[in-house]
Scaffold this motif. Structure first.
Motif, PDB file in Angstrom:
ATOM      1  N   ALA A 175       0.834  -1.204   0.000  1.00 18.81           N
ATOM      2  CA  ALA A 175       0.000   0.000   0.000  1.00 18.81           C
ATOM      3  C   ALA A 175       0.866   1.250   0.000  1.00 18.81           C
ATOM      4  N   GLU A 176       1.910   1.257   0.819  1.00 20.33           N
ATOM      5  CA  GLU A 176       2.797   2.424   0.873  1.00 20.33           C
ATOM      6  C   GLU A 176       3.579   2.592  -0.426  1.00 20.33           C
ATOM      7  N   GLU A 177       3.983   1.474  -1.022  1.00 21.95           N
ATOM      8  CA  GLU A 177       4.668   1.551  -2.316  1.00 21.95           C
ATOM      9  C   GLU A 177       3.771   2.143  -3.391  1.00 21.95           C
ATOM     10  N   GLU A 178       2.461   1.930  -3.236  1.00 23.27           N
ATOM     11  CA  GLU A 178       1.496   2.460  -4.195  1.00 23.27           C
ATOM     12  C   GLU A 178       1.066   3.886  -3.847  1.00 23.27           C
ATOM     13  N   GLY A 179       1.680   4.461  -2.827  1.00 18.60           N
ATOM     14  CA  GLY A 179       1.417   5.853  -2.488  1.00 18.60           C
ATOM     15  C   GLY A 179       0.313   6.088  -1.479  1.00 18.60           C
ATOM     16  N   PHE A 180      -0.180   5.041  -0.835  1.00 12.17           N
ATOM     17  CA  PHE A 180      -1.245   5.186   0.157  1.00 12.17           C
ATOM     18  C   PHE A 180      -0.668   5.430   1.556  1.00 12.17           C
ATOM     19  N   GLU A 181      -1.474   6.022   2.407  1.00  9.20           N
ATOM     20  CA  GLU A 181      -1.181   6.119   3.834  1.00  9.20           C
ATOM     21  C   GLU A 181      -2.302   5.381   4.560  1.00  9.20           C
ATOM     22  N   PRO A 182      -2.242   4.053   4.572  1.00  7.51           N
ATOM     23  CA  PRO A 182      -3.372   3.258   5.083  1.00  7.51           C
ATOM     24  C   PRO A 182      -3.507   3.281   6.594  1.00  7.51           C
ATOM     25  N   ALA A 183      -4.718   3.029   7.049  1.00  8.95           N
ATOM     26  CA  ALA A 183      -4.939   2.807   8.472  1.00  8.95           C
ATOM     27  C   ALA A 183      -4.394   1.425   8.809  1.00  8.95           C
ATOM     28  N   GLU A 184      -3.729   1.291   9.970  1.00 11.62           N
ATOM     29  CA  GLU A 184      -3.113   0.031  10.356  1.00 11.62           C
ATOM     30  C   GLU A 184      -3.844  -0.579  11.550  1.00 11.62           C
ATOM     31  N   PHE A 185      -3.990  -1.913  11.514  1.00 15.99           N
ATOM     32  CA  PHE A 185      -4.686  -2.635  12.578  1.00 15.99           C
ATOM     33  C   PHE A 185      -3.807  -3.777  13.075  1.00 15.99           C
ATOM     34  N   PRO A 186      -3.913  -4.124  14.359  1.00 15.91           N
ATOM     35  CA  PRO A 186      -3.007  -5.120  14.949  1.00 15.91           C
ATOM     36  C   PRO A 186      -3.206  -6.542  14.442  1.00 15.91           C
ATOM     37  N   ASN A 187      -4.403  -6.851  13.942  1.00 11.89           N
ATOM     38  CA  ASN A 187      -4.661  -8.192  13.425  1.00 11.89           C
ATOM     39  C   ASN A 187      -5.791  -8.142  12.402  1.00 11.89           C
ATOM     40  N   SER A 188      -6.017  -9.253  11.741  1.00 14.10           N
ATOM     41  CA  SER A 188      -7.022  -9.295  10.673  1.00 14.10           C
ATOM     42  C   SER A 188      -8.436  -9.118  11.212  1.00 14.10           C
ATOM     43  N   GLY A 189      -8.681  -9.578  12.449  1.00 16.09           N
ATOM     44  CA  GLY A 189     -10.005  -9.422  13.042  1.00 16.09           C
ATOM     45  C   GLY A 189     -10.363  -7.963  13.245  1.00 16.09           C
ATOM     46  N   ALA A 190      -9.415  -7.182  13.765  1.00 16.51           N
ATOM     47  CA  ALA A 190      -9.647  -5.751  13.976  1.00 16.51           C
ATOM     48  C   ALA A 190      -9.812  -5.029  12.647  1.00 16.51           C
ATOM     49  N   GLN A 191      -9.086  -5.485  11.640  1.00 15.27           N
ATOM     50  CA  GLN A 191      -9.193  -4.892  10.303  1.00 15.27           C
ATOM     51  C   GLN A 191     -10.587  -5.112   9.721  1.00 15.27           C
ATOM     52  N   LEU A 192     -11.091  -6.314   9.845  1.00 14.11           N
ATOM     53  CA  LEU A 192     -12.424  -6.630   9.338  1.00 14.11           C
ATOM     54  C   LEU A 192     -13.494  -5.839  10.086  1.00 14.11           C
ATOM     55  N   GLN A 193     -13.359  -5.751  11.388  1.00 18.73           N
ATOM     56  CA  GLN A 193     -14.332  -4.991  12.186  1.00 18.73           C
ATOM     57  C   GLN A 193     -14.363  -3.528  11.758  1.00 18.73           C
ATOM     58  N   ALA A 194     -13.200  -2.968  11.442  1.00 18.14           N
ATOM     59  CA  ALA A 194     -13.125  -1.574  11.000  1.00 18.14           C
ATOM     60  C   ALA A 194     -13.831  -1.387   9.661  1.00 18.14           C
ATOM     61  N   LEU A 195     -13.686  -2.374   8.783  1.00 22.13           N
ATOM     62  CA  LEU A 195     -14.362  -2.309   7.481  1.00 22.13           C
ATOM     63  C   LEU A 195     -15.875  -2.354   7.665  1.00 22.13           C
ATOM     64  N   GLN A 196     -16.343  -3.265   8.498  1.00 21.25           N
ATOM     65  CA  GLN A 196     -17.780  -3.411   8.718  1.00 21.25           C
ATOM     66  C   GLN A 196     -18.375  -2.199   9.441  1.00 21.25           C
ATOM     67  N   ALA A 197     -17.556  -1.544  10.261  1.00 22.32           N
ATOM     68  CA  ALA A 197     -18.033  -0.374  10.996  1.00 22.32           C
ATOM     69  C   ALA A 197     -17.974   0.900  10.170  1.00 22.32           C
ATOM     70  N   GLY A 198     -17.349   0.816   8.985  1.00 24.01           N
ATOM     71  CA  GLY A 198     -17.238   1.987   8.141  1.00 24.01           C
ATOM     72  C   GLY A 198     -16.068   2.885   8.484  1.00 24.01           C
ATOM     73  N   THR A 199     -15.187   2.405   9.369  1.00 27.00           N
ATOM     74  CA  THR A 199     -13.996   3.167   9.726  1.00 27.00           C
ATOM     75  C   THR A 199     -13.048   3.269   8.534  1.00 27.00           C
ATOM     76  N   ILE A 200     -13.012   2.225   7.726  1.00 29.14           N
ATOM     77  CA  ILE A 200     -12.269   2.225   6.467  1.00 29.14           C
ATOM     78  C   ILE A 200     -13.231   1.808   5.353  1.00 29.14           C
ATOM     79  N   ASP A 201     -12.880   2.166   4.129  1.00 29.83           N
ATOM     80  CA  ASP A 201     -13.746   1.853   2.989  1.00 29.83           C
ATOM     81  C   ASP A 201     -13.413   0.514   2.344  1.00 29.83           C
ATOM     82  N   VAL A 202     -12.127   0.178   2.302  1.00 34.86           N
ATOM     83  CA  VAL A 202     -11.692  -1.071   1.665  1.00 34.86           C
ATOM     84  C   VAL A 202     -10.579  -1.681   2.500  1.00 34.86           C
TER      85      VAL A 202
END
Length: 279
Positions: A175-202
């Motif tokens: 993601a950083e190589e592609e020029g993004f500044e992504p939100a970071e999560f400690p594990n895949s579960g937290a990442q999925l929860q953020a997506l479902q909550a609308g905290t991130i879009d993709v």
């Protein structure tokens, strides 16, 4: 710390046990010597805790390692069980942050013997860890909301959408190589929860997590879909302490080679991914 008991696999016969059995059936002294040498080699492996193969991982990361009915299971777990069987010990799993594993910190601190966490072999990680032979190809998947019109990271950029990744992973690097500044999560579960909550879009994550875990859930598959597959042309490996445990690394590589040769690897692969591995 979650303890995973040694699994009993009737289809798998450890190489050392097989050699000993063959020696017992004949009078070939060289076979007996080879079995004794192999057993002695296993005994020479230094372990953090005698009688246990202590494995650092990051939960959940289904289907590689996750908790099911109170027990840690998964693809990496099964492969590490083969190593533990070969050593004649039980596997014990330590759940810690992925960054602490991939940086070599956990191994240098004596928290574990090996890092097994779907960890991509990268030059910068090889400065901190000694990696086993590769055991899985690294491919990323971009998961998006259905009907969003997003088909690639280029679309994410053009639409100004927020991207989420797991900290310390190749998803973050890409993601950083592609020029993004992504939100970071400690594990895949937290990442999925953020997506479902609308905290991130993709979400950008390893393809097996997206395809074989997240989208296997009917509720998630109803709202989200796989938009893009990104082949990084890299592979996963198991990590041991840098210049610290060549004997254990040798056993791991021998076990992986034996498992590929006798079909055990293919059985474990199909168990967790639903299809046999492609050559």
């Amino acid at each position: 710390m979650a303890r995973h008991p040694k699994l009993k696999k009737l289809a798998f016969v450890p190489a050392f046990a097989l050699t000993l059995s063959l020696a017992a059936c004949g009078d070939n002294g060289s076979d007996t010597d080879e079995a004794d040498d192999a057993d002695a080699s296993a005994q020479e492996v230094d372990l953090v805790e005698p009688g246990k193969l202590t494995v650092c991982t990051n939960l959940p990361y289904e289907p590689f390692q996750f908790t099911e009915d109170g027990e840690v299971v998964g693809f990496d777990v099964d492969l590490m069980d083969l190593v533990a069987d070969e050593l004649g010990v039980e596997q014990e799993i330590v759940d810690i942050e992925f960054d602490v594993i991939q940086s070599g910190t956990a191994l240098n601190a004596g928290q574990c013997d090996v890092g097994a966490a779907a960890m991509t072999i990268l030059p910068e990680r090889e400065e901190n860890l000694d990696f086993s032979d590769p055991y899985f190809d690294e491919v990323l998947g971009l998961m998006v909301e259905k009907g969003s019109g997003v088909e690639s990271l280029d679309d994410v950029r053009e639409q100004g959408l927020s991207l989420g990744v797991q900290a310390g992973t190749t998803s973050l690097d890409h993601a950083e190589e592609e020029g993004f500044e992504p939100a970071e999560f400690p594990n895949s579960g937290a990442q999925l929860q953020a997506l479902q909550a609308g905290t991130i879009d993709v979400a950008l994550q390893d393809l097996p997590v997206v395809e074989n875990t997240w989208l296997e859930n009917p509720d998630i598959a109803e709202e989200y879909e796989l938009a893009e597959v990104i082949d990084l042309e890299a592979q996963y490996g198991f990590g041991v302490q840098k210049d610290g445990n060549p004997e254990l690394l040798s056993v791991i590589n021998d076990v992986l080679a034996e498992a590929r040769e006798d079909g055990t690897y293919a059985e474990i692969f199909e168990k967790w991914f639903g299809a046999p591995p492609t050559e």
